[in-house]
Design an enzyme around this catalytic site. Structure first.
Site, mmCIF file in Angstrom:
data_model
loop_
_atom_site.group_PDB
_atom_site.id
_atom_site.type_symbol
_atom_site.label_atom_id
_atom_site.label_comp_id
_atom_site.label_asym_id
_atom_site.label_seq_id
_atom_site.Cartn_x
_atom_site.Cartn_y
_atom_site.Cartn_z
ATOM 1 N N HIS A 214 0.821 -1.217 0.000
ATOM 2 C CA HIS A 214 0.000 0.000 0.000
ATOM 3 C C HIS A 214 0.850 1.259 0.000
ATOM 4 C CE1 HIS A 214 -2.595 3.239 1.488
ATOM 5 N NE2 HIS A 214 -3.604 2.535 1.023
ATOM 6 N N ASP A 215 1.831 1.306 0.911
ATOM 7 C CA ASP A 215 2.677 2.505 1.009
ATOM 8 C C ASP A 215 4.021 2.297 0.331
ATOM 9 O OD1 ASP A 215 0.605 3.627 2.359
ATOM 10 O OD2 ASP A 215 1.539 3.559 4.351
ATOM 11 N N THR A 216 4.143 1.196 -0.407
ATOM 12 C CA THR A 216 5.410 0.901 -1.103
ATOM 13 C C THR A 216 5.086 0.567 -2.556
ATOM 14 O OG1 THR A 216 5.214 -1.342 -0.189
ATOM 15 C CG2 THR A 216 6.697 0.172 0.961
#
Ligand SMILES: *[C@@H]1O[C@H](CO)[C@@H](O)[C@H](O)[C@H]1NC(C)=O
Ligand SMILES: *[C@@H]1O[C@H](CO)[C@@H](O)[C@H](O)[C@H]1NC(C)=O
Ligand SMILES: *[C@@H]1O[C@H](CO)[C@@H](O)[C@H](O)[C@H]1NC(C)=O
Ligand SMILES: *[C@@H]1O[C@H](CO)[C@@H](O)[C@H](O)[C@H]1NC(C)=O
Ligand SMILES: *[C@@H]1O[C@H](CO)[C@@H](O)[C@H](O)[C@H]1NC(C)=O
Length: 311
Positions: A214-216
């Protein structure tokens, strides 16, 4: 994915940072206290299924099919299972996909905002419990069993564990029952349950906001998935007529057909099918249909009743 409009906050950044530190310190103290008394349960059972005796959901985040299919770690995983080439998510953004996968419908949740779904809304848990099929969730970096909030990394403040990626936590029928909350566990508990041969027959595994991509990116998510799965695929405490579904909650591109890269793995998959593809039309509701069919659970009369099961 849900982007709030950016409000002009530049002058306030310093005070936000110190408020964040203060918040984190307060949160740590109350979390430590709650952790000390949190109930944790690891029930087991051996209800024989038609095709498998254990089902494991593992969900990654926000990736278009082609991007996942091109990743070398995903390819290594796919070589050990069946790639479902026509498997669709339900909607956008993330949260309603998770909610639908255990409830057979999105329950009118359309955003990633905090949701509480009325006690009367049934989930797969009602059917599993009625048949005595044990279940648990394993949510990476959940600070303690049954925690109902969101949780940031205590050193960096980065989003870490989020409710919107926990399919059962939004259902009041789950959170109103301490014995059910006690089965919302973290990865520390996963490895304890694994070592003690106390894994349940149904489980939902969500890596944290770094590891799920999600954040990568899919590179990180696929590397995590490969490193997580490789030891499990040869661990007899995990593999005992076990079917694993590795999938993504949704595509990144909201204008696409929402076809997500999905692989069926585990010793319940005939080795002659390793490295093959299957173009049958499945979707996230197929998960419930598969589980219900396998253990003769009946259904909730929602989309689970009409979806095509994998087997
Ligand atoms: C495997 O499953 C069978 C029945 O489903 C059970 O009797 C046996 O104890 C299990 N083995 C392990 C290692 O958990
Ligand atoms: C589930 O377990 C309870 C308590 O042990 C038992 O009374 C009930 O008959 C079981 N139900 C099924 C469907 O096996
Ligand atoms: C995971 O949950 C257990 C049970 O509540 C808790 O004791 C443990 O500290 C948690 N682990 C982490 C890393 O937060
Ligand atoms: C997620 O877990 C990994 C270890 O599996 C850790 O390196 C990473 O920092 C965690 N992410 C956050 C935001 O804490
Ligand atoms: C794949 O496709 C066939 C239909 O051609 C279907 O009968 C089969 O059960 C499918 N599923 C899996 C998981 O192999």
């Amino acid at each position: 994915m849900f982007f709030l409009p950016v409000i002009a906050v530049l002058p306030c950044l310093a005070s936000i940072a110190s408020a964040q530190n203060q918040y984190t310190a307060t949160a740590s103290a109350s979390i430590a206290a709650a952790r000390a008394t949190a109930l944790t349960l690891s029930p087991t059972s051996y209800v024989r299924g038609k095709t498998f005796d254990r089902f494991v959901n593992i969900w990654l985040e926000n990736t278009d099919y082609d991007l996942a299919a091109a990743d070398p770690n995903m390819q290594a995983i796919a070589a050990q299972g069946i790639t479902l080439t026509n498997y669709k998510a339900i909607t956008h953004p993330s949260q309603p996909n998770y909610i639908a996968a255990v409830g057979g419908q999105t329950n009118w949740v359309i955003w990633d905002l905090w949701a509480n779904i009325h006690e009367s809304a049934l989930t797969i848990v009602h059917l599993l419990d009625a048949a005595n099929v044990s279940w648990s969730e394993y949510q990476e970096d959940l600070p303690y069993s049954g925690f109902e909030g969101n949780y940031v990394n205590q050193e960096t403040g980065a989003n870490d564990y989020v409710r919107k990626h926990n399919p059962l936590i939004s259902y009041d029928s789950v959170t109103s029952d301490l014995n059910k909350l006690a089965k919302m566990k973290n990865f520390t508990m996963f490895y304890e349950d694994l070592a003690a041969n106390k894994l349940p027959q149904w489980m939902f595994i969500t890596p944290n906001m770094t590891n799920d991509g999600h954040d990568t990116s899919v590179t990180t998510a696929a590397a995590w998935a490969n490193s997580f799965l490789t030891p499990l695929l040869s661990d007899s405490n995990f593999m005992n007529n076990t079917l694993v579904l590795l999938t993504f909650d949704e595509t990144a591109n909201y204008l696409s057909s929402n076809t997500v890269f999905s692989v069926l793995l585990g010793d319940a998959v005939d080795p002659s099918l390793h490295g093959t593809t299957n173009d049958t039309a499945y979707n996230h509701y197929s998960i419930m249909a598969t589980v219900e069919n396998n253990w003769n659970l009946g259904n909730l009369g929602q989309h689970d009743a009409t979806a095509t099961p994998f087997f």
